[in-house]
Scaffold this motif. Structure first.
Motif, PDB file in Angstrom:
ATOM      1  N   LEU A  31     -95.329  28.905  -4.468  1.00 15.51           N
ATOM      2  CA  LEU A  31     -96.678  29.044  -3.917  1.00 15.51           C
ATOM      3  C   LEU A  31     -97.632  28.007  -4.495  1.00 15.51           C
ATOM      4  O   LEU A  31     -98.507  27.501  -3.795  1.00 15.51           O
ATOM      5  CB  LEU A  31     -97.207  30.458  -4.155  1.00 15.51           C
ATOM      6  N   VAL A  32     -97.457  27.665  -5.755  1.00 15.54           N
ATOM      7  CA  VAL A  32     -98.279  26.614  -6.359  1.00 15.54           C
ATOM      8  C   VAL A  32     -98.011  25.284  -5.653  1.00 15.54           C
ATOM      9  O   VAL A  32     -98.937  24.551  -5.310  1.00 15.54           O
ATOM     10  CB  VAL A  32     -98.020  26.508  -7.879  1.00 15.54           C
ATOM     11  N   VAL A  33     -96.749  24.996  -5.401  1.00 13.42           N
ATOM     12  CA  VAL A  33     -96.390  23.756  -4.703  1.00 13.42           C
ATOM     13  C   VAL A  33     -96.960  23.752  -3.292  1.00 13.42           C
ATOM     14  O   VAL A  33     -97.479  22.738  -2.819  1.00 13.42           O
ATOM     15  CB  VAL A  33     -94.853  23.570  -4.662  1.00 13.42           C
ATOM     16  N   ALA A  34     -96.932  24.893  -2.620  1.00 15.43           N
ATOM     17  CA  ALA A  34     -97.437  24.980  -1.242  1.00 15.43           C
ATOM     18  C   ALA A  34     -98.950  24.780  -1.170  1.00 15.43           C
ATOM     19  O   ALA A  34     -99.474  24.366  -0.143  1.00 15.43           O
ATOM     20  CB  ALA A  34     -97.055  26.325  -0.629  1.00 15.43           C
ATOM     21  N   GLY A  35     -99.641  25.078  -2.247  1.00 16.11           N
ATOM     22  CA  GLY A  35    -101.091  24.880  -2.284  1.00 16.11           C
ATOM     23  C   GLY A  35    -101.830  25.879  -1.414  1.00 16.11           C
ATOM     24  O   GLY A  35    -101.360  26.993  -1.176  1.00 16.11           O
ATOM     25  N   GLU A  36    -102.986  25.476  -0.932  1.00 15.40           N
ATOM     26  CA  GLU A  36    -103.848  26.361  -0.161  1.00 15.40           C
ATOM     27  C   GLU A  36    -103.234  26.778   1.178  1.00 15.40           C
ATOM     28  O   GLU A  36    -103.646  27.769   1.755  1.00 15.40           O
ATOM     29  CB  GLU A  36    -105.210  25.707   0.082  1.00 15.40           C
ATOM     30  N   GLN A  37    -102.264  26.042   1.664  1.00 17.56           N
ATOM     31  CA  GLN A  37    -101.590  26.392   2.913  1.00 17.56           C
ATOM     32  C   GLN A  37    -100.837  27.706   2.763  1.00 17.56           C
ATOM     33  O   GLN A  37    -100.766  28.503   3.691  1.00 17.56           O
ATOM     34  CB  GLN A  37    -100.628  25.276   3.311  1.00 17.56           C
ATOM     35  N   GLY A  38    -100.267  27.945   1.577  1.00 16.43           N
ATOM     36  CA  GLY A  38     -99.508  29.161   1.344  1.00 16.43           C
ATOM     37  C   GLY A  38     -98.177  29.173   2.063  1.00 16.43           C
ATOM     38  O   GLY A  38     -97.788  28.194   2.708  1.00 16.43           O
ATOM     39  N   LEU A  39     -97.490  30.295   1.951  1.00 14.59           N
ATOM     40  CA  LEU A  39     -96.174  30.459   2.572  1.00 14.59           C
ATOM     41  C   LEU A  39     -96.032  31.859   3.134  1.00 14.59           C
ATOM     42  O   LEU A  39     -96.597  32.814   2.597  1.00 14.59           O
ATOM     43  CB  LEU A  39     -95.061  30.243   1.544  1.00 14.59           C
ATOM     44  N   THR A  40     -95.248  31.979   4.168  1.00 15.07           N
ATOM     45  CA  THR A  40     -94.897  33.302   4.687  1.00 15.07           C
ATOM     46  C   THR A  40     -93.755  33.851   3.831  1.00 15.07           C
ATOM     47  O   THR A  40     -92.989  33.081   3.226  1.00 15.07           O
ATOM     48  CB  THR A  40     -94.431  33.234   6.146  1.00 15.07           C
ATOM     49  N   PRO A  41     -93.595  35.151   3.789  1.00 15.12           N
ATOM     50  CA  PRO A  41     -92.468  35.722   3.047  1.00 15.12           C
ATOM     51  C   PRO A  41     -91.120  35.217   3.563  1.00 15.12           C
ATOM     52  O   PRO A  41     -90.209  34.977   2.773  1.00 15.12           O
ATOM     53  CB  PRO A  41     -92.620  37.228   3.260  1.00 15.12           C
ATOM     54  N   GLY A  42     -91.016  35.036   4.869  1.00 10.37           N
ATOM     55  CA  GLY A  42     -89.761  34.548   5.435  1.00 10.37           C
ATOM     56  C   GLY A  42     -89.407  33.165   4.936  1.00 10.37           C
ATOM     57  O   GLY A  42     -88.252  32.894   4.587  1.00 10.37           O
ATOM     58  N   ALA A  43     -90.398  32.277   4.898  1.00 12.15           N
ATOM     59  CA  ALA A  43     -90.155  30.915   4.409  1.00 12.15           C
ATOM     60  C   ALA A  43     -89.777  30.931   2.931  1.00 12.15           C
ATOM     61  O   ALA A  43     -88.880  30.199   2.503  1.00 12.15           O
ATOM     62  CB  ALA A  43     -91.393  30.052   4.639  1.00 12.15           C
ATOM     63  N   MET A  44     -90.451  31.783   2.160  1.00 10.31           N
ATOM     64  CA  MET A  44     -90.128  31.879   0.731  1.00 10.31           C
ATOM     65  C   MET A  44     -88.742  32.460   0.514  1.00 10.31           C
ATOM     66  O   MET A  44     -87.983  31.963  -0.321  1.00 10.31           O
ATOM     67  CB  MET A  44     -91.153  32.748   0.005  1.00 10.31           C
ATOM     68  N   ALA A  45     -88.406  33.525   1.245  1.00  8.93           N
ATOM     69  CA  ALA A  45     -87.097  34.157   1.089  1.00  8.93           C
ATOM     70  C   ALA A  45     -85.986  33.168   1.388  1.00  8.93           C
ATOM     71  O   ALA A  45     -84.994  33.094   0.654  1.00  8.93           O
ATOM     72  CB  ALA A  45     -86.988  35.380   2.004  1.00  8.93           C
ATOM     73  N   GLU A  46     -86.171  32.391   2.435  1.00 12.00           N
ATOM     74  CA  GLU A  46     -85.157  31.397   2.796  1.00 12.00           C
ATOM     75  C   GLU A  46     -85.053  30.306   1.735  1.00 12.00           C
ATOM     76  O   GLU A  46     -83.954  29.939   1.316  1.00 12.00           O
ATOM     77  CB  GLU A  46     -85.496  30.774   4.155  1.00 12.00           C
ATOM     78  N   ALA A  47     -86.191  29.797   1.290  1.00 11.55           N
ATOM     79  CA  ALA A  47     -86.197  28.714   0.304  1.00 11.55           C
ATOM     80  C   ALA A  47     -85.629  29.158  -1.040  1.00 11.55           C
ATOM     81  O   ALA A  47     -84.952  28.378  -1.715  1.00 11.55           O
ATOM     82  CB  ALA A  47     -87.616  28.179   0.117  1.00 11.55           C
ATOM     83  N   LEU A  48     -85.900  30.398  -1.419  1.00 10.09           N
ATOM     84  CA  LEU A  48     -85.451  30.893  -2.717  1.00 10.09           C
ATOM     85  C   LEU A  48     -84.100  31.591  -2.666  1.00 10.09           C
ATOM     86  O   LEU A  48     -83.525  31.929  -3.695  1.00 10.09           O
ATOM     87  CB  LEU A  48     -86.493  31.855  -3.297  1.00 10.09           C
ATOM     88  N   GLY A  49     -83.600  31.842  -1.455  1.00 14.89           N
ATOM     89  CA  GLY A  49     -82.316  32.523  -1.315  1.00 14.89           C
ATOM     90  C   GLY A  49     -82.361  33.970  -1.749  1.00 14.89           C
ATOM     91  O   GLY A  49     -81.401  34.485  -2.316  1.00 14.89           O
ATOM     92  N   LEU A  50     -83.487  34.632  -1.466  1.00 18.58           N
ATOM     93  CA  LEU A  50     -83.653  36.034  -1.835  1.00 18.58           C
ATOM     94  C   LEU A  50     -83.713  36.911  -0.600  1.00 18.58           C
ATOM     95  O   LEU A  50     -84.281  36.504   0.413  1.00 18.58           O
ATOM     96  CB  LEU A  50     -84.960  36.232  -2.620  1.00 18.58           C
ATOM     97  N   PRO A  51     -83.176  38.119  -0.671  1.00 16.45           N
ATOM     98  CA  PRO A  51     -83.361  39.060   0.436  1.00 16.45           C
ATOM     99  C   PRO A  51     -84.854  39.395   0.574  1.00 16.45           C
ATOM    100  O   PRO A  51     -85.591  39.436  -0.414  1.00 16.45           O
ATOM    101  CB  PRO A  51     -82.567  40.295   0.006  1.00 16.45           C
ATOM    102  N   ALA A  52     -85.286  39.655   1.801  1.00 15.44           N
ATOM    103  CA  ALA A  52     -86.700  39.929   2.066  1.00 15.44           C
ATOM    104  C   ALA A  52     -87.224  41.106   1.252  1.00 15.44           C
ATOM    105  O   ALA A  52     -88.339  41.060   0.727  1.00 15.44           O
ATOM    106  CB  ALA A  52     -86.907  40.174   3.555  1.00 15.44           C
ATOM    107  N   SER A  53     -86.446  42.157   1.123  1.00 14.64           N
ATOM    108  CA  SER A  53     -86.907  43.338   0.374  1.00 14.64           C
ATOM    109  C   SER A  53     -87.089  43.018  -1.111  1.00 14.64           C
ATOM    110  O   SER A  53     -88.030  43.498  -1.745  1.00 14.64           O
ATOM    111  CB  SER A  53     -85.944  44.505   0.555  1.00 14.64           C
ATOM    112  N   THR A  54     -86.210  42.212  -1.656  1.00 19.34           N
ATOM    113  CA  THR A  54     -86.321  41.810  -3.063  1.00 19.34           C
ATOM    114  C   THR A  54     -87.562  40.956  -3.264  1.00 19.34           C
ATOM    115  O   THR A  54     -88.336  41.166  -4.204  1.00 19.34           O
ATOM    116  CB  THR A  54     -85.063  41.031  -3.504  1.00 19.34           C
ATOM    117  N   LEU A  55     -87.767  39.986  -2.373  1.00 21.83           N
ATOM    118  CA  LEU A  55     -88.946  39.130  -2.470  1.00 21.83           C
ATOM    119  C   LEU A  55     -90.217  39.951  -2.343  1.00 21.83           C
ATOM    120  O   LEU A  55     -91.181  39.732  -3.080  1.00 21.83           O
ATOM    121  CB  LEU A  55     -88.913  38.036  -1.411  1.00 21.83           C
TER     122      LEU A  55
END
Length: 107
Positions: free
Chosen positions: A25-49
């Motif tokens: 999220l720090v890297v994304a800056g003010e644009q932010g990220l959706t949970p889906g984009a973060m889950a995919e990028a981090l390789g985490l299940p949505a519920s865990t994220l």
């Protein structure tokens, strides 16, 4: 920043997946990220994220905003900067520390 807020923030960051999410999220800056984009990028299940984002939000380190049908998470830069200021407030007894960090042009 009060000591209890510092402890809560540090405790939230003291878990690898939460630290990775916060850094993303720090890297994304003010644009932010959706949970889906973060889950995919981090390789985490949505519920865990979702659990980890809730912990970061409870510590005041991330914000959540609804944009249309999406949730957007952003790093709470004010809280992050307050935490950093608290941690470095009495650094080196007021003397210049070595090595000196380069100031952030966008901060």
């Amino acid at each position: 920043m009060e000591e209890r807020e510092v402890v809560r923030s540090l405790a939230a960051l003291a878990q690898p997946a939460r630290l990775q999410a916060f850094r993303a999220l720090v890297v994304a800056g003010e644009q932010g990220l959706t949970p889906g984009a973060m889950a995919e990028a981090l390789g985490l299940p949505a519920s865990t994220l979702s659990f980890h984002l809730k912990e970061l939000a409870n510590a005041g380190l991330v914000t959540q905003e609804r944009e249309s049908r999406n949730l957007i998470y952003r790093a709470a830069f004010g809280q992050m900067n307050a935490l950093m200021a608290y941690l470095t407030e009495n650094c080196c007894q007021g003397l210049a520390c070595l090595p000196a960090a380069k100031p952030c042009a966008d901060c």
